[in-house]
Design a protein around this motif. Structure first.
Motif, mmCIF file in Angstrom:
data_model
loop_
_atom_site.group_PDB
_atom_site.id
_atom_site.type_symbol
_atom_site.label_atom_id
_atom_site.label_comp_id
_atom_site.label_asym_id
_atom_site.label_seq_id
_atom_site.Cartn_x
_atom_site.Cartn_y
_atom_site.Cartn_z
ATOM 1 N N TYR A 148 28.450 -31.568 -7.170
ATOM 2 C CA TYR A 148 28.311 -31.032 -5.813
ATOM 3 C C TYR A 148 28.991 -29.677 -5.724
ATOM 4 C CZ TYR A 148 26.449 -35.443 -4.271
ATOM 5 O OH TYR A 148 25.640 -36.538 -4.112
ATOM 6 N N VAL A 149 28.366 -28.772 -4.979
ATOM 7 C CA VAL A 149 28.946 -27.452 -4.764
ATOM 8 C C VAL A 149 29.071 -27.212 -3.257
ATOM 9 C CG1 VAL A 149 28.089 -26.466 -6.924
ATOM 10 C CG2 VAL A 149 26.701 -26.289 -4.870
ATOM 11 N N GLN A 150 30.151 -26.581 -2.893
ATOM 12 C CA GLN A 150 30.375 -26.260 -1.481
ATOM 13 C C GLN A 150 29.440 -25.132 -1.073
ATOM 14 O OE1 GLN A 150 34.427 -25.969 0.255
ATOM 15 N NE2 GLN A 150 33.838 -23.866 0.719
ATOM 16 N N VAL A 151 28.760 -25.343 0.070
ATOM 17 C CA VAL A 151 27.902 -24.284 0.593
ATOM 18 C C VAL A 151 28.529 -23.623 1.811
ATOM 19 C CG1 VAL A 151 25.736 -25.151 -0.381
ATOM 20 C CG2 VAL A 151 26.464 -25.930 1.892
ATOM 21 N N ARG A 152 29.437 -24.332 2.482
ATOM 22 C CA ARG A 152 30.153 -23.745 3.613
ATOM 23 C C ARG A 152 31.231 -24.710 4.078
ATOM 24 N NH1 ARG A 152 27.377 -22.819 9.148
ATOM 25 N NH2 ARG A 152 29.477 -22.159 9.507
ATOM 26 N N GLN A 169 28.924 -29.965 1.129
ATOM 27 C CA GLN A 169 28.591 -29.843 -0.283
ATOM 28 C C GLN A 169 27.189 -30.366 -0.539
ATOM 29 O OE1 GLN A 169 31.742 -31.427 -2.754
ATOM 30 N NE2 GLN A 169 33.319 -30.528 -1.448
ATOM 31 N N VAL A 170 26.525 -29.753 -1.513
ATOM 32 C CA VAL A 170 25.146 -30.084 -1.835
ATOM 33 C C VAL A 170 24.997 -30.182 -3.348
ATOM 34 C CG1 VAL A 170 22.742 -29.271 -1.702
ATOM 35 C CG2 VAL A 170 24.287 -28.920 0.235
ATOM 36 N N LYS A 171 24.154 -31.107 -3.757
ATOM 37 C CA LYS A 171 23.770 -31.230 -5.170
ATOM 38 C C LYS A 171 22.252 -31.173 -5.238
ATOM 39 C CE LYS A 171 24.111 -34.097 -9.267
ATOM 40 N NZ LYS A 171 24.746 -35.272 -9.882
ATOM 41 N N ALA A 172 21.731 -30.239 -6.011
ATOM 42 C CA ALA A 172 20.287 -30.121 -6.197
ATOM 43 C C ALA A 172 19.837 -31.153 -7.224
ATOM 44 C CB ALA A 172 19.936 -28.715 -6.664
ATOM 45 N N LEU A 173 18.701 -31.797 -6.953
ATOM 46 C CA LEU A 173 18.137 -32.801 -7.853
ATOM 47 C C LEU A 173 16.829 -32.312 -8.445
ATOM 48 C CD1 LEU A 173 18.566 -35.953 -5.580
ATOM 49 C CD2 LEU A 173 20.179 -35.034 -7.258
#
Length: 193
Positions: A148-152, A169-173
């Motif tokens: 997961y990466v923080q987007v804001r 946080q978002v993780k691209a699949l």
């Protein structure tokens, strides 16, 4: 919905009155989580409010899931709340992944997440999204290890008795990209009110 994972837990959907009582007991056994996030232990109606909870005004999703995981003895050992297509098609939001305190450090949370990710991907998820309360050190360490990466960040989020800053946080699949996610979910773009 029932299934098995490699750690010999059984997955089922939660939602009935018996589930509410069991979920309440489970929540009461996790005071550290609730204190870190809400500033207080689980309230006496925590499970009911969670199971019957509504999305914030203006938000939509195609389906809300409450999943419980039982061990071989039939004991509830983990719970997951996930919203399908929250804010945009393909964006699935993990509202809660909580493992029983006695199993912290066992690898169960990581295994459940791996299965949850595959399950969501099979149902059309392109991204997994979640929020981490800044200051919840365990969560701040755990989620980035899973990609997961923080987007804001957002400040001033009232949860229980406390006002939090949260990291979105978002993780691209499956080859998805974070920039594609941010094109679809404007509210998660840095600097957007």
């Amino acid at each position: 919905m029932y299934g098995r994972d490699s750690s010999d837990t059984r997955q089922l959907e939660l939602g009935g009155l018996a589930d509410e009582a069991e979920l309440q007991h489970f929540f009461e056994q996790a005071p550290d989580y609730f204190i870190a996030v809400n500033g207080e232990p689980a309230t006496p109606t925590e499970a009911r409010e969670e199971l019957q909870g509504d999305l914030p005004a203006g938000w939509s999703c195609s389906r809300l899931y409450w999943l419980g995981y039982r061990d071989a003895a039939g004991q509830l050992v983990a719970v997951v709340n996930i919203a399908a297509d929250l804010l945009a098609a393909g964006a699935w939001h993990i509202g809660l992944l909580l493992v029983h305190t006695r199993l912290h450090g066992s690898g169960l949370a990581r295994r459940l997440h791996t299965e949850l990710e595959a399950w969501a991907l099979g149902k059309g998820a392109q991204w997994l999204r979640l929020t981490v309360v800044v200051g919840n050190a365990k969560a701040e360490r755990f989620w980035p290890k899973l990609g997961y990466v923080q987007v804001r960040t957002r400040e001033g989020i009232t949860m229980g008795r406390q006002v939090n800053t949260v990291s979105i946080q978002v993780k691209a699949l499956a080859g998805g990209r974070i920039d594609e996610y941010l094109e679809r979910v404007e509210r998660d773009r840095p600097g957007t009110p």
